[in-house]
Every structure is written in structure tokens, then in C-alpha cells.
Write a protein that holds these residues in place. Structure first.
Motif: not given
Lengths: 243, 238, 393
Positions: B118-134
Motif C-alpha cells: 500500500d505504501v509502495l502504491d502511494k510512493k510510486s506516484k509521488g516525488k519520493h518514488a525513487h527514495v528507498n524505504c530504508e
């Protein structure tokens, strides 16, 4: 973040299998890793680096790097266009907690992450008296901690200053390109933690690696090319003032 | 000795009989070279070359010592040099496997995304798409204290005086392996976001950066921005 | 930031090679130099230096036995040092040096001493009693053949060993120079001149050391110093010193003239941190002064006592100068950053595995070894060393 029990039941055994491969010891036994299929390097994109220090912290955590020593570090350059041979360079604690705020002036600033260059003709490997440091068949310069004498000849021979003697183990240490990670399909800790993609692992033998395209369309340099070390840490946008 | 008549002063036969002093040997040697007193078999022995080597006997002993030491060296070497040495090059090939076997601490974003889709879904559409979780959440590991090593016996303690035992990799619990073993704390956005986004002349011009005091006046960044998709105009505003 | 000026790569700030690694080339240099002095008599038939022949060999052995000790103290894992013999890396000067050291110790120095002393060893094995007798007996290797032919063989083989020994001595210390000279990462070290400079400065230090030891110990024994001998040694010292000085000046002039990217940084270093060790101690006090003193003795006719005093002063200063040269190479080479943008400082500990006290101890230890060797194998040609001979007189 609710994980369903079903998802857990699927993931746990998978994780266990992968873990077992890691613990198996040899990269050959890890699923699908053959050393001769790989030739590792790193691409560092200077215009993208923001000097946040994530990479330095991540490396220290991942590899238990002792305080005051660095397997990777970030330098900040402050260069005048009139005199490129006299840059001001700082690296406070290796850039681990980032950098102080810089005031605007008419000189240029940029950040340069540094690490072991995993040289093909590595001078550190050449001088090791016992064969404790070596270039692996997949292009990573590694140190055999059980064999190293701690004479520090390799530390003297590295032109880039990337090696140190671990005070507890009393052997030489340096960046291993997170060999324990890349052999199981992960990327290095520093690349994982970099928020801007300034650091990217490169497999020069992989035809599908996007880096080949990058190398064809950008000017890349290595540090101290006059040393002819065959360095494999490629820099995009490396300024002439960088030492 | 029998069959040799020595026509000389008997007083120095005794030293020869004791056969330990140099004087005795000199006496005997000087008689060896006198052909008339010796039976035939002794004449064959006292050749020119033999006498030369006789006088160089001590050199052969020295050389012999060398050879002995060399042989001992080769034997010890056979047992001491690790078996995998030289397999791929001038190093211990087993070291490669040992290095690869270190436990990884950072799980890698693909592992996180397997559960946190679910977090991936939101993140991949935003500016932090390429910022890894860790990159923001850190490694989410708990390093356990190393188990105490078994009590060394007397021999091991003596050996440890010279050969220092190498520190082992401490065991590690990971949230990625067992989520309940390491419960993550949400990072404090006031500190976390500032690390990257504090304005500095040193940072690349195109990179989004603000002066925190002017921008948020001490408020936590997540008051207005969703860290997983922070741009206000892209539906990230709260 | 604790002794750092400008910028240094983070891992460069603490020095890796300490004063012990300064001591090591100094000691191996004394070995090579003492041996060259001994070979002057044996091969080049310089009769004047004969009184110091055996002393020079024993000095070389005493220092050679001490030489690995600073290295063992420096290593993180000294118990693994046999790996250098079991799996030497053929591209590493350090590994190859292990074998050169072993060769020099066994096939040159020990062999030559044994051959020269063999007759005396056999005699002592018969004259002495108790533990000493056993020691001498072992040293004879069971052979008590000391007739004329055997001794002639010894003489011939010893001559060949010395002939081989001269290039071996050059190899011994030249290799140490190469260990530094082959490091392209460090411009202060990287130079083809480095092995040659090391060899000649080794000869200076070795010759000076034997000269001082001979003069000092002879005085302690209340014997007369053979002035002709000391004159001859001083003459050789003078000429070899000139060659050494010329080589070092060549290196310096070359550096200043070419002024490559490292020059600015090194130049600054020599004018600040290294000013006293390099300019004052090594060049002025340790090279120019002894050269002038020795030069005067070569040109002006002076009285014996004056000459002896000048030789002693020149010898001491030469030793200090050569030690300073090793210091400036080893420590100096680590004081500047490989980025050429900064400098660090060397913090020498007092009481530590690699500290000053350890260094002093390791400098005194070979003198103790020498004392034991001199007692076991007296090198004095002016005394009767055999009881039997003394009784016969």
C-alpha cells in the motif's frame, strides 16, 4: 500496514530459504550466482549528490565500521573558477551527519562521495605480502580477515586513501562493495540508502544493465587516472579540481 | 685399522685410538699418504679427490643442515597452508564464501514492498518514488549482544595470548525476517527531512530545499507533507 | 581537528607506520654497511681495516637478529608472519624481502662468520668447560677438521661467500628502499633513486657504526686504538658519504625542477613540520657537518688525538643524520595528504607497543646481542684467545 496471515505464511518460508542460501557460505551455493557472470563497479553521479550522508551512515551500520574510520565518505568541494588547483575541501566526520549549511558566494560547491575503486590493476593487491587482499573473479577487491597480518602496506599503497586498519581486528579493512549483498541480488547499502540515485551499482558484464546506456551518453571519469589503477568507480560530472 | 703398521712414535697412537682429537686424525692422515706402509686397499681410498672432499666435510655438514631445515619447512608448509589457497589466484579461495556469508542488515526495498504494498502504491506516484524505504526508515535491525564464548581451557588461553581471537559477527534480528522482533519507531520528520532538504548553497540548484526556520517555524514536516508522497499539489497535502 | 591542517582523506589522519618502521631500515642499513666494511678487507684486500673485520661481521649479525623485532611489534597479527614464507606474494617487495633476509642471514652472514671463526670454534670446543663447551661443540657441527687443507678450503669458500655477499648486502638494503620506492601512491617515496639512496646511506651508517664501536670498545678494554685502521675507515666513510649526499641532492634538485603536482604540498611540508628533522638535523647537522669534519681530516695534517675526536664526532653525527633520513622518509611520507591539500601530525606514544620506549629498547637490544656475540666469539686480533696458545707461550 496490515499484513494478512496468508501473506506471512507465504513469505516466511521464502525468507528462510533465501537466508539459508546466504548462510551456506559460498556464492556458488547461493541461488543463481556465478562469479564469472559478473564484473562489478559503481557509478557515482556528482550532480545528483546532495551531501546528506545517508550512504556513510548506511555503510557504517551494514558493515559494523568502527567510529573514526570510513569505508565510504563524502567530501565537499568549494572551488573558485580562477584557481582550480586550490579547492577548499571538508569532510566532517566523513560526512556522516551531513554538512554545515554553506553560504552563497561566487565559487562553486559540489559533493564527491568516495569509496574503494575496486581497481582492476589494484596496487593494494600488488603489495600484499601474503595474498590476504585480492581481486575476486567478479571484480571486487576483498580482504581475507583470517589471513591478513595487519602490516598496513596496502594502506600505504592505495592512492585513494580508502583502506584502514580495524583497531579491534587489527587487520586491514575497506569497502567490500557489500559483497555479501550483491551476491544475493541486493544492491549495496550505500546505493540502497541514497535518496537521489547518485550512487548506483554497476554490473559491467550484464548486457541488461542500464549503465551501459549511461556510459555511452555521458562523459565519465575515474579518480587519479594517471595512476593507471583500472579503477571501476566511475564518476559522472567529476570536476578537474577533485583530488 | 687392522693390517696397518705405523712406523712412528707409539706415544701418539693412543690419541688416535681414542679417535677424538684432531692431532690423532692428522697423524693418521699423514700416514695414509705414505704408500709404502699401507696395504693395497687403503691406497685405493687415499685418492686426490677423496682427500679434497675430506677437508671440505664440514661444508657438507653445513649444507646438510640447510637441506634438513628446508625439508622441515616444506613439511610444515604442506600442513599449514590452507587447502583452498591458490584456487582462483594467490589467495585463500574460501575467503570469498566467508565474506559472502556475512548477514545482510538492510533488507532492500523489494523486501519491504512485498509486505507494504500500500505504501509502495502511494510512493510510486509521488516525488519520493525513487527514495528507498530504508533511506528514511533505516535498517530496522536489532544487534544482539554476542553470546559469551565458551570458557577457554588452559591451552586455548595460552594460544589466545599470541593469537588473538577474531571478533565474530554479532547475531542480528531483522524486522524484514520477523516483523515482531524489531518494532520500528516512526522517524521524527523534523530531523529526518531537514537532513536532505535544508537549503545550502552547496546542494544542486534544482533540488527542492528550504530554510526550515522560515519554512515551517519548528513544526514537524509531516504536519503538512505526507513523507511517502510529499508534494502538496500532487495530492500529498494532508 | 586534532592536529590536521587543511584536508586529509579521513582514513589518512592517523599514521600507519610508526617510529618502529623508521628503526627497521636504520637497523638493516647498519647490517649492510657493516658487511661492506668487512668485505673491504676480505675482497679488496684493504689491510688497514683488518682489525675491524671480525667486529664488523659480529655487528652485522647482532643487528640482523634484531631487525625483525620492530616489524613483529608493528604487525597486527605477528603470529601470522610465517605466512610470508609459506605463501609469499611474488609481486610484493615485502614478501620477497623475507627471503632476501633469510638468504643473507644464513647463506652469507652466518656462513661467513662460521668459516672465519671455525678454527677458533673447534679449539674453544676443546678448551672450554660445561655449557659453553656444549655450545661450541654444536657450533662445530661435529666436524673438528682444522688442518691446513681444511682451513684453505674455508678461506676460499669464505672469499666466494663475501663476493656473493656484497651484492646480497646491496639487495638486502636496496629491497628496503624498493619497498618505499615502488609505491606510486606516495610521491615522497616513489622514485627509482630510493633503493640507491638507501644503499649508500646504509653504507655510511654501517661504516660509521663499526668505526665508533671499534673505537669505543677498544677504549673500554684499555687497549690502543689502531689509528691507521681508523684513518682508513674514515676515508671510506668520507667518500661514500659524498656519493650519498650527491644522490640525495639529485633527488631534491630533480623534485624542485620538475615541480609536479605533489611539489607544492611537499615543499610546504619541508618548510614547516619537516624543517627541523630534514633541513636542520638531516642535512646540516647530519650530513654537511660530518662531511666538513671528515674533509678537513683528509686534507689537513692533524694530530692523532684530534683526528680521533673528529672521527668520533663525525661518526655520531652521521648516525644521527642517517636516522633522521629514515625518519623523514617514513614519517614524512605520511604527514601529507594524498590529496595534496592537507597535513597531519605524528603523535608518538611513550609507553606503547609502537612507542618511543619500545624504539629505544630495540636500539639498545642489538648492542646486548653484540656483547653476547663478542663474549662468545671474541673478535680482537690483538689478544690471545686460546688458553692452549697462551699456555704454550
Amino acid at each position: 500496514m496490515n499484513i494478512s496471515r496468508r501473506q506471512m505464511l507465504i513469505l516466511m518460508p521464502a525468507a528462510a530459504v533465501a537466508w539459508k542460501a546466504v548462510l551456506a557460505g559460498t556464492p556458488e551455493q547461493s541461488p543463481n550466482y556465478k562469479m564469472s557472470d559478473h564484473w562489478w563497479g559503481m557509478l557515482i553521479d556528482i550532480p545528483k549528490c546532495i551531501g546528506c550522508g545517508n550512504c556513510v551512515r548506511a555503510c557504517a551500520t551494514e558493515n559494523d565500521v568502527p567510529d573514526g574510520y570510513f569505508r565510504t565518505w563524502v567530501e565537499r568541494y568549494h572551488v573558485s573558477d580562477e584557481d582550480m588547483t586550490n579547492p577548499e575541501v571538508i569532510s566532517p566526520d566523513g560526512g556522516k551527519e551531513g554538512f554545515p549549511v554553506a553560504a552563497e558566494d561566487d565559487k562553486k560547491y559540489f559533493f564527491v562521495p568516495k569509496m574503494c575503486n575496486h581497481c582492476t590493476d589494484s596496487p593494494c593487491t600488488q603489495v600484499c605480502p601474503v595474498g590476504a587482499t585480492f581481486v575476486s573473479p567478479d571484480g571486487v577487491v576483498l580482504i581475507d580477515q583470517k589471513y591478513c597480518l595487519g602490516c598496513a602496506y596496502c594502506v600505504q599503497a592505495c592512492p585513494y586513501g580508502c583502506r584502514y586498519i580495524n583497531p579491534q581486528k587489527e587487520t586491514a579493512e575497506k569497502c567490500t562493495l557489500c559483497y555479501h549483498r550483491i551476491t544475493q541480488g541486493l544492491t549495496t547499502a550505500c546505493c540502497e540508502a541514497c535518496p537521489t540515485g547518485a550512487r548506483q551499482l554497476v554490473d559491467l558484464k550484464d548486457p541488461k544493465d542500464p549503465i551501459h546506456e549511461f556510459l555511452k551518453t555521458h562523459s565519465v571519469q575515474v579518480l587519479k587516472p594517471q595512476m593507471a589503477t583500472g579503477a571501476k568507480a566511475f564518476y559522472n560530472g567529476l570536476d578537474g579540481s577533485v583530488r | 685399522m687392522s693390517g696397518v703398521t705405523v712406523a712412528c712414535d707409539p706415544s701418539h697412537i693412543r690419541p688416535y685410538l681414542e679417535a677424538r682429537t684432531f692431532r690423532g686424525k692428522e697423524c693418521f692422515r699423514s700416514h695414509w699418504n705414505q704408500s709404502q706402509d699401507l696395504p693395497a686397499f687403503s691406497k685405493r681410498r687415499s685418492g686426490f679427490i677423496m682427500s679434497k672432499f675430506k677437508d671440505a666435510g664440514h661444508l657438507f655438514r653445513f649444507a646438510g643442515l640447510f637441506v634438513l631445515l628446508f625439508v622441515v619447512f616444506l613439511v610444515v608448509r604442506h600442513f599449514v597452508v590452507p587447502k583452498s589457497f591458490g584456487k582462483y589466484g594467490h589467495y585463500r579461495a574460501d575467503a570469498i564464501g566467508e565474506i559472502a556469508a556475512h548477514p545482510a542488515k538492510y533488507a532492500g526495498h523489494e523486501t519491504c514492498e512485498a509486505c507494504h504494498s500500500d505504501v509502495l502504491d502511494k510512493k510510486s506516484k509521488g516525488k519520493h518514488a525513487h527514495v528507498n524505504c530504508e533511506a528514511c526508515h533505516g535498517a530496522l535491525v536489532k544487534v544482539l549482544p554476542a553470546p559469551p564464548p565458551p570458557t577457554p581451557n588452559v591451552y586455548e588461553r595460552m594460544v589466545a595470548l599470541v593469537i588473538k581471537p577474531m571478533p565474530q559477527d554479532p547475531p542480528v534480528l531483522r524486522h524484514a525476517d520477523d516483523p515482531s522482533s524489531v518494532v520500528p519507531e516512526l522517524p521524527d520528520t523534523t530531523v529526518l527531512c531537514a537532513r536532505c532538504h535544508t537549503a545550502s548553497a552547496a546542494k544542486p540548484k534544482g533540488f527542492p530545499q528550504v530554510v526550515p526556520a522560515d519554512h515551517s517555524n519548528g513544526m514537524a514536516c509531516k504536519t503538512c507533507h505526507d513523507p511517502h508522497s510529499p508534494a502538496m499539489d500532487a495530492g500529498g497535502a494532508k | 581537528m586534532n592536529g590536521v591542517e587543511g584536508f586529509m582523506y579521513p582514513n589518512e589522519i592517523a599514521l600507519q607506520w610508526s617510529v618502529l618502521i623508521v628503526l627497521y631500515p636504520f637497523i638493516t642499513g647498519l647490517v649492510a654497511g657493516a658487511f661492506i666494511l668487512a668485505s673491504l678487507e676480505r675482497v679488496f684486500r684493504v689491510e688497514a681495516v683488518k682489525p675491524t673485520y671480525r667486529l664488523a661481521l659480529l655487528t652485522a649479525l647482532a643487528f640482523l637478529l634484531d631487525a625483525p623485532l620492530p616489524l613483529q611489534l608493528h604487525l597486527g597479527h605477528p603470529e601470522r608472519s610465517p605466512e610470508m614464507y609459506f605463501t609469499p606474494h611474488s609481486t610484493s617487495a615485502m614478501a620477497m624481502f623475507g627471503y632476501v633476509y633469510l638468504w643473507y642471514l644464513m647463506a652469507v652472514l652466518v656462513l661467513e662468520i662460521w668459516l672465519d671463526y671455525r678454527k677458533d670454534i673447534v679449539l674453544w670446543s676443546q678448551e672450554s668447560k660445561g655449557l659453553l663447551r656444549i655450545v661450541y661443540k654444536i657450533m662445530t657441527l661435529g666436524s673438528s677438521n682444522i688442518n691446513e687443507k681444511a682451513l684453505a678450503v674455508d678461506e676460499r669458500v669464505g672469499w666466494i661467500v663475501t663476493i656473493i655477499g656484497i651484492p646480497s648486502a646491496f639487495l638486502l638494503h636496496g629491497y628496503v628502499g624498493f619497498i618505499f620506492g615502488s609505491i606510486k601512491a606516495n610521491p615522497w617515496w616513489s622514485s627509482p633513486l630510493m633503493p640507491v639512496v638507501f644503499i649508500f646511506s646504509a653504507m655510511v651508517s654501517g661504516i660509521a657504526a663499526v668505526m665508533l664501536l671499534y673505537m669505543g670498545v677498544t677504549k673500554l678494554r684499555h687497549h690502543t686504538i689502531d689509528v691507521k685502521c681508523v684513518d682508513a675507515i674514515a676515508m671510506y666513510l668520507f667518500y661514500i658519504f659524498i656519493i650519498d649526499f650527491s644522490l640525495e641532492m639529485l633527488d631534491l634538485i630533480h623534485r624542485i625542477y620538475e615541480a609536479d603536482e605533489s611539489f607544492r604540498s611537499l615543499n610546504f611540508l619541508v618548510h614547516t613540520q619537516l624543517y627541523i628533522p630534514h633541513i636542520v638535523i638531516q642535512i646540516c647537522l647530519g650530513t654537511l657537518t660530518p662531511l666538513i669534519l671528515l674533509g678537513i681530516t683528509q686534507v689537513v695534517k692533524l694530530g692523532e688525538n684530534t683526528r680521533k675526536r673528529m672521527y668520533t664526532t663525525a661518526g655520531c653525527l652521521a648516525l644521527i643524520g642517517i636516522f633522521a633520513m629514515r625518519w623523514n622518509v617514513v614519517i614524512g611520507g605520511q604527514l601529507f595528504s594524498k590529496s595534496f591539500l592537507g597535513y597531519t601530525t605524528y603523535k608518538m606514544h611513550l609507553v606503547s607497543k609502537e612507542g618511543l620506549l619500545a624504539a629505544i629498547g630495540l636500539t639498545i637490544l642489538p648492542l646486548i646481542f653484540l656483547w653476547v656475540l663478542v663474549k662468545l666469539l671474541p673478535p680482537w686480533p690483538d689478544t690471545n684467545i686460546h688458553k692452549a696458545a697462551a699456555a704454550a707461550d
